[in-house]
Design a protein around this motif. Sequence first.
Motif, PDB file in Angstrom:
ATOM      1  N   ALA A   9      53.771  91.462  11.176  1.00  0.00           N
ATOM      2  CA  ALA A   9      54.579  91.481  12.401  1.00  0.00           C
ATOM      3  C   ALA A   9      55.362  90.187  12.562  1.00  0.00           C
ATOM      4  CB  ALA A   9      53.666  91.703  13.612  1.00  0.00           C
ATOM      5  N   ARG A  10      54.777  89.053  12.177  1.00  0.00           N
ATOM      6  CA  ARG A  10      55.490  87.783  12.293  1.00  0.00           C
ATOM      7  C   ARG A  10      56.678  87.736  11.318  1.00  0.00           C
ATOM      8  NH1 ARG A  10      51.444  84.732  12.267  1.00  0.00           N
ATOM      9  NH2 ARG A  10      51.418  84.324  14.500  1.00  0.00           N
ATOM     10  N   ARG A  11      56.486  88.249  10.117  1.00  0.00           N
ATOM     11  CA  ARG A  11      57.602  88.277   9.166  1.00  0.00           C
ATOM     12  C   ARG A  11      58.735  89.162   9.692  1.00  0.00           C
ATOM     13  NH1 ARG A  11      57.322  91.044   3.293  1.00  0.00           N
ATOM     14  NH2 ARG A  11      57.385  92.866   4.658  1.00  0.00           N
ATOM     15  N   THR A  12      58.380  90.320  10.248  1.00  0.00           N
ATOM     16  CA  THR A  12      59.396  91.213  10.801  1.00  0.00           C
ATOM     17  C   THR A  12      60.105  90.569  11.990  1.00  0.00           C
ATOM     18  OG1 THR A  12      58.089  93.137  10.112  1.00  0.00           O
ATOM     19  CG2 THR A  12      59.793  93.512  11.767  1.00  0.00           C
ATOM     20  N   ALA A  13      59.337  89.895  12.847  1.00  0.00           N
ATOM     21  CA  ALA A  13      59.935  89.241  14.014  1.00  0.00           C
ATOM     22  C   ALA A  13      60.880  88.120  13.593  1.00  0.00           C
ATOM     23  CB  ALA A  13      58.834  88.691  14.920  1.00  0.00           C
ATOM     24  N   MET A  14      60.488  87.337  12.592  1.00  0.00           N
ATOM     25  CA  MET A  14      61.363  86.250  12.124  1.00  0.00           C
ATOM     26  C   MET A  14      62.599  86.786  11.416  1.00  0.00           C
ATOM     27  SD  MET A  14      60.095  83.477  13.234  1.00  0.00           S
ATOM     28  CE  MET A  14      59.606  84.435  14.673  1.00  0.00           C
ATOM     29  N   GLU A  15      62.456  87.903  10.718  1.00  0.00           N
ATOM     30  CA  GLU A  15      63.620  88.527  10.079  1.00  0.00           C
ATOM     31  C   GLU A  15      64.612  89.014  11.133  1.00  0.00           C
ATOM     32  OE1 GLU A  15      64.664  91.995   6.765  1.00  0.00           O
ATOM     33  OE2 GLU A  15      62.614  91.748   7.523  1.00  0.00           O
ATOM     34  N   ASN A  16      64.097  89.659  12.172  1.00  0.00           N
ATOM     35  CA  ASN A  16      64.976  90.113  13.261  1.00  0.00           C
ATOM     36  C   ASN A  16      65.632  88.934  13.973  1.00  0.00           C
ATOM     37  OD1 ASN A  16      64.288  92.768  12.715  1.00  0.00           O
ATOM     38  ND2 ASN A  16      62.632  92.808  14.215  1.00  0.00           N
ATOM     39  N   ALA A  17      64.870  87.855  14.170  1.00  0.00           N
ATOM     40  CA  ALA A  17      65.443  86.670  14.815  1.00  0.00           C
ATOM     41  C   ALA A  17      66.541  86.047  13.953  1.00  0.00           C
ATOM     42  CB  ALA A  17      64.344  85.643  15.093  1.00  0.00           C
ATOM     43  N   SER A  18      66.334  86.023  12.630  1.00  0.00           N
ATOM     44  CA  SER A  18      67.366  85.480  11.732  1.00  0.00           C
ATOM     45  C   SER A  18      68.626  86.341  11.766  1.00  0.00           C
ATOM     46  CB  SER A  18      66.821  85.395  10.303  1.00  0.00           C
ATOM     47  OG  SER A  18      65.705  84.533  10.239  1.00  0.00           O
ATOM     48  N   ASN A  19      68.451  87.661  11.783  1.00  0.00           N
ATOM     49  CA  ASN A  19      69.620  88.559  11.853  1.00  0.00           C
ATOM     50  C   ASN A  19      70.380  88.375  13.157  1.00  0.00           C
ATOM     51  OD1 ASN A  19      68.941  89.601   9.353  1.00  0.00           O
ATOM     52  ND2 ASN A  19      67.791  91.311  10.202  1.00  0.00           N
ATOM     53  N   ASN A  20      69.650  88.249  14.255  1.00  0.00           N
ATOM     54  CA  ASN A  20      70.305  88.020  15.553  1.00  0.00           C
ATOM     55  C   ASN A  20      71.032  86.682  15.576  1.00  0.00           C
ATOM     56  OD1 ASN A  20      69.318  90.463  16.493  1.00  0.00           O
ATOM     57  ND2 ASN A  20      67.504  89.553  17.427  1.00  0.00           N
ATOM     58  N   ALA A  21      70.417  85.669  14.965  1.00  0.00           N
ATOM     59  CA  ALA A  21      71.068  84.351  14.906  1.00  0.00           C
ATOM     60  C   ALA A  21      72.347  84.417  14.072  1.00  0.00           C
ATOM     61  CB  ALA A  21      70.101  83.322  14.330  1.00  0.00           C
ATOM     62  N   ASN A  22      72.316  85.169  12.973  1.00  0.00           N
ATOM     63  CA  ASN A  22      73.522  85.316  12.152  1.00  0.00           C
ATOM     64  C   ASN A  22      74.648  85.998  12.922  1.00  0.00           C
ATOM     65  OD1 ASN A  22      72.731  84.082   9.742  1.00  0.00           O
ATOM     66  ND2 ASN A  22      71.607  85.897   9.082  1.00  0.00           N
ATOM     67  N   ASP A  23      74.279  87.039  13.689  1.00  0.00           N
ATOM     68  CA  ASP A  23      75.283  87.718  14.510  1.00  0.00           C
ATOM     69  C   ASP A  23      75.871  86.767  15.557  1.00  0.00           C
ATOM     70  OD1 ASP A  23      74.770  89.983  13.065  1.00  0.00           O
ATOM     71  OD2 ASP A  23      73.431  90.871  14.550  1.00  0.00           O
ATOM     72  N   MET A  24      75.004  85.968  16.168  1.00  0.00           N
ATOM     73  CA  MET A  24      75.478  85.029  17.188  1.00  0.00           C
ATOM     74  C   MET A  24      76.338  83.934  16.568  1.00  0.00           C
ATOM     75  SD  MET A  24      73.189  83.030  20.047  1.00  0.00           S
ATOM     76  CE  MET A  24      72.505  84.580  20.618  1.00  0.00           C
ATOM     77  N   ILE A  25      75.991  83.488  15.361  1.00  0.00           N
ATOM     78  CA  ILE A  25      76.795  82.474  14.672  1.00  0.00           C
ATOM     79  C   ILE A  25      78.193  83.010  14.391  1.00  0.00           C
ATOM     80  CG2 ILE A  25      77.059  81.265  12.465  1.00  0.00           C
ATOM     81  CD1 ILE A  25      73.993  80.901  12.492  1.00  0.00           C
ATOM     82  N   GLY A  26      78.276  84.276  13.928  1.00  0.00           N
ATOM     83  CA  GLY A  26      79.589  84.869  13.674  1.00  0.00           C
ATOM     84  C   GLY A  26      80.432  84.972  14.929  1.00  0.00           C
ATOM     85  N   SER A  27      79.788  85.382  16.039  1.00  0.00           N
ATOM     86  CA  SER A  27      80.517  85.505  17.304  1.00  0.00           C
ATOM     87  C   SER A  27      80.990  84.143  17.811  1.00  0.00           C
ATOM     88  CB  SER A  27      79.617  86.181  18.347  1.00  0.00           C
ATOM     89  OG  SER A  27      80.241  86.233  19.602  1.00  0.00           O
ATOM     90  N   LEU A  28      80.108  83.130  17.750  1.00  0.00           N
ATOM     91  CA  LEU A  28      80.481  81.789  18.213  1.00  0.00           C
ATOM     92  C   LEU A  28      81.550  81.164  17.318  1.00  0.00           C
ATOM     93  CD1 LEU A  28      76.976  80.360  19.173  1.00  0.00           C
ATOM     94  CD2 LEU A  28      78.835  80.905  20.738  1.00  0.00           C
TER      95      LEU A  28
END
Length: 293
Positions: free
Chosen positions: A248-267
Amino acid sequence: MFAPARSFVRPALNVAVKAQQQQRCGMATLREIEMRLKSVKNIEKITKSMKVVASTKLARAERAMRTGRAYGTANQELFSQAGIEDSPDAKVLYVAITSDRGLCGGIHSSVSKAAKRALLAHPEARIIICGDKPKAQISRAMPEQIALSFNQIGKDIPSFAEAAAIADEIMTNGGEWDVLKIIYNKYISAISYEATTMTVVGAKALQEAAGFKAYEMEEDVSKDLTEFALANVLYQALVEGHAAEQSARRTAMENASNNANDMIGSLQLQYNRGRQAVITNELIDIITGASAL
């Protein structure tokens, strides 16, 4: 003679002042976006590193889980062949097993919710909690039903010695019980888990079981057998819960990394547009000034 000059210069000054103010506002916004972009990039580096660490720990946890399941399978085979009869008046004791650490999604909440449902169905029952996370959740709703609690769980792969120490503490200070039910997260795959219950019966129920009545057994033997069976089941629950937590921690960190990548692209897009607007305003000011001259 000077009035027309004043009337010409004053609007030009006003336009220049407004342009400078807009430029300052634009630069301040760009600085804020740049700082936020830098912060999100740092977070993305951390979550990626935590994902790699969780993936490494998950491989070790899966190996330990396969060993722990062998203990639990042999234990369940013993109880299934003993011919133990269910009693409606049996005293039930619950054990909820997770860990102290977070950043792993809703894995702790699944055990807490299952424990709360079980306690609501048996208001007279008590519960023993392994891990600070479920303790904080259950103590808010049912503090009077908590008998014991353990922490420092899940920092590393659980060992049978830890399970035996918990079993000894339960047998010594857990109070009287006829049936003990362990609620834990069962590891299904690398992306899924579910809250499951395993059962251990007490020494008295073992003595009265049809499979054990056929043999002459002393009271100490049934008590030792119950404690050993409890340690086996606890060990399986601990290692399965640990593997599910790392997954679950690996999945949560993967989702957090994907969300961060999306936010980086938007910013980054927002920063580029703002920077382009500032450059355009500066070019307009230069061209306007050149035209005025």
